[in-house]
Design an enzyme around this catalytic site. Structure first.
Site, PDB file in Angstrom:
ATOM      1  N   CYS A 151     -14.168  10.333 -10.525  1.00 32.72           N
ATOM      2  CA  CYS A 151     -13.073  11.141  -9.470  1.00 32.72           C
ATOM      3  C   CYS A 151     -12.023  10.234  -9.225  1.00 32.72           C
ATOM      4  CB  CYS A 151     -13.615  11.827  -8.346  1.00 32.72           C
ATOM      5  SG  CYS A 151     -15.139  12.854  -8.404  1.00 32.72           S
ATOM      6  N   ALA A 152     -11.406   9.793 -10.515  1.00 33.28           N
ATOM      7  CA  ALA A 152     -10.822   8.495 -10.701  1.00 33.28           C
ATOM      8  C   ALA A 152      -9.213   8.551 -10.016  1.00 33.28           C
ATOM      9  CB  ALA A 152     -10.567   7.997 -11.987  1.00 33.28           C
TER      10      ALA A 152
ATOM     11  N   PRO B 288      -5.816   8.379  -7.748  1.00 32.17           N
ATOM     12  CA  PRO B 288      -4.968   7.973  -8.716  1.00 32.17           C
ATOM     13  C   PRO B 288      -5.074   6.660  -9.448  1.00 32.17           C
ATOM     14  CG  PRO B 288      -4.229   7.132  -6.671  1.00 32.17           C
ATOM     15  CD  PRO B 288      -5.585   7.904  -6.459  1.00 32.17           C
TER      16      PRO B 288
ATOM     17  N   GLY C  76      -6.649   3.505  -8.327  1.00 33.19           N
ATOM     18  CA  GLY C  76      -7.143   2.146  -7.461  1.00 33.19           C
ATOM     19  C   GLY C  76      -8.359   1.565  -7.813  1.00 33.19           C
ATOM     20  N   LYS C  77      -9.414   2.488  -7.909  1.00 28.78           N
ATOM     21  CA  LYS C  77     -10.831   1.959  -8.303  1.00 28.78           C
ATOM     22  C   LYS C  77     -11.038   1.635  -9.587  1.00 28.78           C
ATOM     23  CE  LYS C  77     -12.452   4.683  -4.336  1.00 28.78           C
ATOM     24  NZ  LYS C  77     -11.044   4.964  -3.674  1.00 28.78           N
TER      25      LYS C  77
ATOM     26  N   GLU D 154     -10.253  12.622 -14.402  1.00 30.20           N
ATOM     27  CA  GLU D 154      -9.604  13.372 -13.111  1.00 30.20           C
ATOM     28  C   GLU D 154      -9.475  14.683 -13.741  1.00 30.20           C
ATOM     29  OE1 GLU D 154      -8.423  14.954 -10.059  1.00 30.20           O
ATOM     30  OE2 GLU D 154      -9.143  12.901  -9.953  1.00 30.20           O
TER      31      GLU D 154
ATOM     32  N   ASP E  69     -16.294   8.758  -6.257  1.00 35.18           N
ATOM     33  CA  ASP E  69     -15.512   8.641  -4.995  1.00 35.18           C
ATOM     34  C   ASP E  69     -15.067  10.067  -4.782  1.00 35.18           C
ATOM     35  OD1 ASP E  69     -14.031   7.765  -2.691  1.00 35.18           O
ATOM     36  OD2 ASP E  69     -11.943   7.819  -3.752  1.00 35.18           O
TER      37      ASP E  69
ATOM     38  N   CYS F 182     -13.759   9.517   1.657  1.00 32.56           N
ATOM     39  CA  CYS F 182     -12.754   8.974   2.898  1.00 32.56           C
ATOM     40  C   CYS F 182     -13.002   9.752   3.951  1.00 32.56           C
ATOM     41  CB  CYS F 182     -11.359   8.709   2.325  1.00 32.56           C
ATOM     42  SG  CYS F 182     -10.751  10.313   1.726  1.00 32.56           S
TER      43      CYS F 182
END
Length: 467
Positions: free
Chosen positions: A103-104, A106, A108-109, A127, A172, A225
């Protein structure tokens, strides 16, 4: 911000009045901004202040960056919430591994995972949202990543293609967003206990497919999050019921709270989970856990089982040149490519005659055999070198950002005024003895290609990125 009454009641019950009060007060404070410096590129070019370190994350600093600065445009820095940096940090990724960021967007990871790979191995960055997948691709391109497959597919479409294939998977997961209250009015507006439960059900659906793609003995990092146990400890407990074990994580000196066994199945290993609360002062809210899949890597030879499937092309599409399998450029075409790219230094050697493929005149160095991922929506496979035109070749923006990893001689370094004009899409007059395709930089940071003739630098900065 008006914190939902139901949220206050829930977390007062979970934390007690004193700690819940600290949480509610922290949610009223401004969010913290931070950025990472790209270790794939020359960090000495970055002029931002590098003295306010984010605890526990190498090359991460508190501060705000501008999307107009050469640091951002060249992929030398990435703006990211400090707490959101930890899921990728907790992975055990090593150069040469096969890694999935499920679930990539935007990105950052994914950019952090790509740094760990150091250009070796494979990163699949997925994504499901097409619009967000486009942003993901742009961020990986800017970062100078050449070994990524960027896809836009639901997890159930990916799992049959990559059975027990990956060494590490990062999920994520989409969540109720309680950790985003300080940054997003919508996160507050749409919060409800019902949504928390819907998110938990969705997380299980995503993870059900993710675990199918992980090698026995492989590592899964699960993160959200949000703070709710239903989406955090209870999900980890559900994975433990399938044989996963929770790994200890080293967060010495990092402000965080251990996982709560009493919020899950009661197993003491849940303390190895990490929760980052806003009141701890690190950043926004985040939860992360590192888990190992049961079994050992020797239980499956993933490379041998990886399917190679030929995609069937309809006759009408074949006549129009659509859907055809990628092929190697001809000897003549290789000559055009070599002529256009002569004189540039390469981060990694490429055999122009055998390593490259072309599809609809786009020439690329694949991160994975295209036939192996037939049927999956692909936004980018490896490194696009550029496009073949009539008896010539034009290099791509992705190639410019990738070449920016190493020192180059064929570079035009613009001053600030020239840089701003170039970002607008203008041609620029420069003093240079160079000719033909050159890399364009500002303060030594490469961000584009240009074509130079008699001091006139023709603009090749992509129209969709112009400012």
């Amino acid at each position: 911000m008006e914190i939902p009454v139901e949220f206050k009641k829930k977390f007062t019950g979970l934390l007690g009045e004193e700690e819940a009060g600290r949480l509610f007060s922290a949610l009223m404070e401004p969010s913290k901004k931070a950025y990472r410096v790209n270790t794939l590129k020359d960090r000495t070019k970055v002029i931002y202040t590098l003295d306010n370190l984010v605890s526990g994350i190498p090359s991460a600093y508190y501060g705000e960056i501008s999307g107009k600065d050469p640091e951002w445009v060249s992929g030398s820095v990435y703006s990211q919430d400090p707490a959101a940096m930890f899921p990728a940090h907790l992975t055990a990724v090593q150069p040469g591994d096969k890694v999935l960021d499920l679930c990539a967007a935007p990105g950052g990871k994914s950019t952090a995972l790509a740094e760990k790979l150091e250009g070796e191995g494979l990163l699949v960055a997925n994504e499901i949202s097409p619009s967000r997948a486009k942003i993901l691709r742009e961020n990986l391109e800017r970062w100078g990543v050449g070994n990524a497959l960027v896809t836009s597919a639901s997890p159930d479409k990916l799992s049959p293609v990559f059975p027990e294939f990956f060494d590490e998977i990062l999920v994520d997961a989409p969540c109720s967003g309680e950790g985003m209250f300080r940054k997003s009015e919508d996160a507050v507006k749409y919060w409800s206990q019902e949504n928390v439960e819907l998110c938990a059900a969705r997380q299980k659906e995503i993870l059900t497919e993710a675990v199918k793609m992980l090698k026995p003995g492989g590592q899964l990092v699960y993160s959200t999050c949000t703070f709710s146990p239903e989406e955090d400890e209870e999900i980890v407990s559900w994975l433990m019921d399938q044989g996963f074990t929770v790994n200890p994580v080293n967060l010495t000196g990092v402000p965080h709270a251990d996982g709560r066994p009493d919020w899950g199945n009661g197993d003491e290993s849940l303390v190895n989970c990490a929760r980052f609360w806003p009141q701890d002062g690190l950043g926004e809210g985040q939860f992360a856990a590192s888990l190992t899949k049961p079994g050992t890597a020797s239980d499956v030879a993933a490379d041998d089982q990886f399917p190679v499937r030929k995609k069937k092309v309809k006759a009408k599409d074949r006549k129009k040149g659509r859907g055809a399998s990628p092929e190697r450029p001809s000897k003549e075409e290789v000559g055009y490519i070599e002529a256009a790219l002569a004189g540039f230094a390469w981060p990694k050697a490429i055999n122009f005659g055998r390593d490259l493929l072309k599809s609809n005149d786009h020439v690329f160095w694949p991160a994975i055999d295209p036939s192996a991922v037939a049927g999956v929506k692909i936004l980018n496979n490896g490194l696009e070198l550029g496009m073949l035109k009539k008896k010539r070749f034009e290099p791509s923006h992705q190639l410019a950002e990738w070449l920016g990893q190493v020192a180059q001689d064929k570079v035009v370094d613009l001053d600030e005024a020239g840089y701003e004009r170039y970002l607008h899409g203008e041609s620029v007059q420069v003093e240079s003895a160079l000719s033909g395709f050159v890399l364009v930089a500002c303060r030594g940071m490469v961000f584009s290609f240009g074509k130079l003739a008699k001091g006139q630098l023709k603009n090749y900065y992509p129209k969709g990125l112009r400012q």
